[in-house]
Design a protein around this motif. Structure first.
Motif, mmCIF file in Angstrom:
data_model
loop_
_atom_site.group_PDB
_atom_site.id
_atom_site.type_symbol
_atom_site.label_atom_id
_atom_site.label_comp_id
_atom_site.label_asym_id
_atom_site.label_seq_id
_atom_site.Cartn_x
_atom_site.Cartn_y
_atom_site.Cartn_z
ATOM 1 N N ILE A 77 0.910 -1.101 -0.085
ATOM 2 C CA ILE A 77 -0.265 -0.077 -0.090
ATOM 3 C C ILE A 77 0.897 1.374 0.051
ATOM 4 N N ALA A 78 0.709 2.155 -1.061
ATOM 5 C CA ALA A 78 1.100 3.438 -1.065
ATOM 6 C C ALA A 78 0.548 4.498 -0.418
ATOM 7 N N VAL A 79 0.947 5.501 0.284
ATOM 8 C CA VAL A 79 0.059 6.477 0.959
ATOM 9 C C VAL A 79 0.884 7.874 0.672
ATOM 10 N N SER A 80 0.101 8.707 -0.274
ATOM 11 C CA SER A 80 0.848 10.002 -0.451
ATOM 12 C C SER A 80 0.438 10.860 0.751
ATOM 13 N N GLY A 81 1.058 11.855 0.983
ATOM 14 C CA GLY A 81 0.788 12.995 1.961
ATOM 15 C C GLY A 81 0.830 12.208 3.181
ATOM 16 N N ALA A 82 1.940 11.316 3.461
ATOM 17 C CA ALA A 82 1.867 10.533 4.653
ATOM 18 C C ALA A 82 2.179 11.014 5.782
ATOM 19 N N ALA A 83 2.817 12.234 5.810
ATOM 20 C CA ALA A 83 3.426 13.047 7.014
ATOM 21 C C ALA A 83 2.027 13.910 7.446
ATOM 22 N N GLY A 84 0.957 13.995 6.930
ATOM 23 C CA GLY A 84 0.168 14.889 7.389
ATOM 24 C C GLY A 84 -0.801 14.264 8.287
ATOM 25 N N MET A 85 -1.795 14.956 8.960
ATOM 26 C CA MET A 85 -2.630 14.480 10.181
ATOM 27 C C MET A 85 -3.581 13.608 9.346
ATOM 28 N N ILE A 120 0.625 -6.278 5.690
ATOM 29 C CA ILE A 120 0.546 -5.368 4.557
ATOM 30 C C ILE A 120 2.224 -4.632 4.813
ATOM 31 N N ALA A 121 2.289 -4.134 3.757
ATOM 32 C CA ALA A 121 3.655 -3.397 3.653
ATOM 33 C C ALA A 121 3.170 -1.902 3.237
ATOM 34 N N LEU A 122 3.801 -1.251 3.831
ATOM 35 C CA LEU A 122 3.366 0.699 3.548
ATOM 36 C C LEU A 122 4.560 1.221 2.881
ATOM 37 N N LYS A 123 4.105 2.013 1.811
ATOM 38 C CA LYS A 123 5.215 2.873 1.119
ATOM 39 C C LYS A 123 4.632 4.173 1.394
ATOM 40 N N LEU A 124 5.509 5.255 2.123
ATOM 41 C CA LEU A 124 4.868 6.345 2.470
ATOM 42 C C LEU A 124 5.628 7.399 1.565
ATOM 43 N N LEU A 125 4.511 8.415 0.787
ATOM 44 C CA LEU A 125 5.284 9.342 -0.167
ATOM 45 C C LEU A 125 5.143 10.627 0.756
ATOM 46 N N GLY A 126 6.224 11.428 0.741
ATOM 47 C CA GLY A 126 6.263 12.635 1.366
ATOM 48 C C GLY A 126 7.007 13.833 0.303
ATOM 49 N N SER A 127 7.182 15.004 0.743
ATOM 50 C CA SER A 127 7.802 15.852 -0.175
ATOM 51 C C SER A 127 9.246 16.200 0.769
ATOM 52 N N GLU A 128 9.872 16.820 0.082
ATOM 53 C CA GLU A 128 11.561 17.238 0.418
ATOM 54 C C GLU A 128 11.198 17.991 1.975
ATOM 55 N N ARG A 129 10.329 18.925 1.681
ATOM 56 C CA ARG A 129 9.958 19.625 3.156
ATOM 57 C C ARG A 129 9.532 18.888 4.351
ATOM 58 N N ILE A 182 10.246 15.410 5.086
ATOM 59 C CA ILE A 182 10.885 14.208 5.082
ATOM 60 C C ILE A 182 11.231 13.770 6.586
ATOM 61 N N GLN A 183 11.441 14.701 7.536
ATOM 62 C CA GLN A 183 11.818 14.415 8.783
ATOM 63 C C GLN A 183 10.526 14.180 9.514
ATOM 64 N N GLY A 223 9.709 7.701 0.887
ATOM 65 C CA GLY A 223 10.457 8.478 -0.019
ATOM 66 C C GLY A 223 9.780 9.483 -0.547
ATOM 67 N N THR A 224 10.606 10.201 -1.281
ATOM 68 C CA THR A 224 9.910 11.583 -1.958
ATOM 69 C C THR A 224 9.533 11.527 -3.433
ATOM 70 N N TYR A 225 9.895 10.495 -4.228
ATOM 71 C CA TYR A 225 9.807 10.238 -5.441
ATOM 72 C C TYR A 225 8.959 9.357 -6.115
ATOM 73 N N PRO A 226 7.498 9.875 -6.419
ATOM 74 C CA PRO A 226 6.469 9.143 -6.595
ATOM 75 C C PRO A 226 6.383 7.819 -7.582
ATOM 76 N N TYR A 227 7.619 7.932 -8.384
ATOM 77 C CA TYR A 227 7.658 6.570 -9.269
ATOM 78 C C TYR A 227 7.970 5.550 -8.544
ATOM 79 N N GLU A 228 9.086 5.767 -7.653
ATOM 80 C CA GLU A 228 9.639 4.767 -6.656
ATOM 81 C C GLU A 228 8.554 4.355 -5.721
#
Length: 99
Positions: free
Chosen positions: A4-12, A33-42, A44-45, A68-73
Motif C-alpha cells: 500500500i502506497a500513501v501520499s501525503g503520509a506526513a499529514g494529519m 501489509i507493507a506501507l510505502k509512504l510518500l512525502g515531500s522534501e519539506r 521528510i523529517q 520516499g519523496t519520488y512518486p515513481y519509486e
C-alpha cells in the motif's frame, strides 16, 4: 501481503489512516501489509518520524515501512494507492484560503 502506497503520509489525515491500516482495522485481522509512504522534501523529517512510530508500535500485520519523496519509486508495484494530502498552509494563511 498487500503493498500500500500513501501520499501525503506526513499529514494529519494520513497519520490516522496509517495506524488503522497497520492495526488491521481496514483490511482485516489476517491481512499482512507493507506501507510505502510518500512525502515531500519539506516533510521528510516528519515522514521519518511517522515511519519510526509505526515500526515502534509493533503491529503484527505490518511487515515493512518504506519512505520516499519520488512518486515513481513509491508507487512502483503497489496493490493499493491512497492519494491523500493537500497544500500545506503557508505563513499567515487561513484554512479557508486552501479551498
Amino acid at each position: 501481503m498487500i503493498n500500500i502506497a500513501v501520499s501525503g503520509a506526513a499529514g494529519m489525515i494520513s497519520n490516522h489512516l496509517l495506524f488503522k491500516l497497520a492495526s488491521g482495522s481496514v483490511l482485516g485481522p489476517n491481512q499482512p501489509i507493507a506501507l510505502k509512504l510518500l512525502g515531500s522534501e519539506r516533510s521528510i523529517q516528519a515522514l521519518e518520524g511517522v515511519a519510526m512510530e509505526l515500526e515502534d508500535s509493533l503491529f503484527p500485520l505490518l511487515r515493512e515501512v518504506d519512505i520516499g519523496t519520488y512518486p515513481y519509486e513509491v508507487f512502483q508495484d503497489v496493490d493499493w494507492a491512497l492519494l491523500i494530502g493537500a497544500k500545506p498552509r503557508g505563513p499567515g494563511m487561513e484554512r479557508a484560503a486552501l479551498f
